[in-house]
Design a protein around this motif. Sequence first.
Motif, mmCIF file in Angstrom:
data_model
loop_
_atom_site.group_PDB
_atom_site.id
_atom_site.type_symbol
_atom_site.label_atom_id
_atom_site.label_comp_id
_atom_site.label_asym_id
_atom_site.label_seq_id
_atom_site.Cartn_x
_atom_site.Cartn_y
_atom_site.Cartn_z
ATOM 1 N N VAL A 36 -4.355 28.590 3.224
ATOM 2 C CA VAL A 36 -5.636 29.303 3.203
ATOM 3 C C VAL A 36 -5.384 30.799 2.988
ATOM 4 O O VAL A 36 -4.262 31.281 3.152
ATOM 5 C CB VAL A 36 -6.431 29.104 4.521
ATOM 6 N N LEU A 72 -15.203 30.089 1.526
ATOM 7 C CA LEU A 72 -15.045 29.055 2.557
ATOM 8 C C LEU A 72 -15.824 29.358 3.825
ATOM 9 O O LEU A 72 -16.379 28.463 4.444
ATOM 10 C CB LEU A 72 -13.570 28.943 2.952
ATOM 11 N N ASP A 113 -10.506 31.178 7.762
ATOM 12 C CA ASP A 113 -10.583 29.911 7.037
ATOM 13 C C ASP A 113 -9.959 28.781 7.852
ATOM 14 O O ASP A 113 -10.410 27.636 7.788
ATOM 15 C CB ASP A 113 -9.880 30.026 5.679
ATOM 16 N N ASN A 161 -9.947 30.064 -1.581
ATOM 17 C CA ASN A 161 -11.360 30.069 -1.979
ATOM 18 C C ASN A 161 -11.517 29.577 -3.411
ATOM 19 O O ASN A 161 -10.669 29.861 -4.260
ATOM 20 C CB ASN A 161 -11.950 31.482 -1.851
#
Lengths: 208, 208
Positions: free
Chosen positions: B95, B190, B100, B154
């Motif tokens: 991530v 996200l 996230d 993302n």
Amino acid sequence: MSTKPFEIDQHPFGPAVGRLVHQFALLPGIGRKSAERLANHILSCSQAEAMALADAVREVKRSIRRCTVCFNLTDREVCHICSDPRRDRKLVCIVEQPKDVNSLEATSAFQGTYHVLGGHLAPLDGVGPDDLTISALMRRIRQDGVEELVMATNPTLEGDGTALFISNLLEGQPVRITRLARGIATGSVLEFANKEMLSDALRGRQTF
Amino acid sequence: MSTKPFEIDQHPFGPAVGRLVHQFALLPGIGRKSAERLANHILSCSQAEAMALADAVREVKRSIRRCTVCFNLTDREVCHICSDPRRDRKLVCIVEQPKDVNSLEATSAFQGTYHVLGGHLAPLDGVGPDDLTISALMRRIRQDGVEELVMATNPTLEGDGTALFISNLLEGQPVRITRLARGIATGSVLEFANKEMLSDALRGRQTF
């Protein structure tokens, strides 16, 4: 302090972050999601930036007190308005809160001084005359020979009631009592009135 | 720190309040009016309440650090996910940011571990591979014998580019690379995806 403590301890980044989210969420207008975003900002900003915020909060609580004359917030013994020789001490504008002074000062339409009550009378909430700065106001009226009081409490039931209570206390005394013209919608609060409305209301003030 | 200093010094309650308003206005999503309201809250709340906020900010900066394994934020040497023996260390979800991890953890749909890059590649902004935790990820893949990487950057141009960069680095190595199913709208982030979308996206992950 109504949030459940388990939320604080169960924050995925540990209880320190949980506590910070909780503290941000206690601020007015900050919900849980916004509090998380603010905490993320603190986590990602520099040490110096975070300390600047923490120190600003501390410093305000350390240095700010009530003006001993008008009870406005100030960093001195007597606030900059009360200590200004150009301001008329015989013309006193009564407001509920310090922020109301700021709203009126922003109009530049008033050359008198202020008196901050610290709220309004609310018998059902247990707020009586002794919880406001009314006795200090009475003393000030006598000592300074105040000639006019402008009632600028909020145009609500409680604000009007407080103004009426004060005007009753002064019955028979040589003080002219006026109030802000009702250019301001009844039921609203001073804080959100714009400069124009407040200027008009000051100019059109009427005998109470 | 772009606000003009004269605003700070000219606050009617003095520079200490001006500084606090300025500090609040630096926070994300807090405008000048909201900052004034927050400062008013600090002025009117108790000493203990204000100190609780200041201390929470300080404590977070003092105690929170990066997990030495996955670079998530934690108050320990190794975060609670990396130190949990029930989590699969051969399945690693990549991530961009610590927040996230929280979004994905809230789904309870993932039993592996994470790796936080600390952002995405952005050559125009001067963010290259060395500014992210990519070399630590490569070391971790070798040492732990990671079998699957789930790309959860993302679904933006930069996030996809970063995932592609990492998958290119691993070409020829025995690591299966997957990515989140695109239940999530391209161009969004996200943080704002709901649990259902994220659960579906985890279940439907595809070979990258």
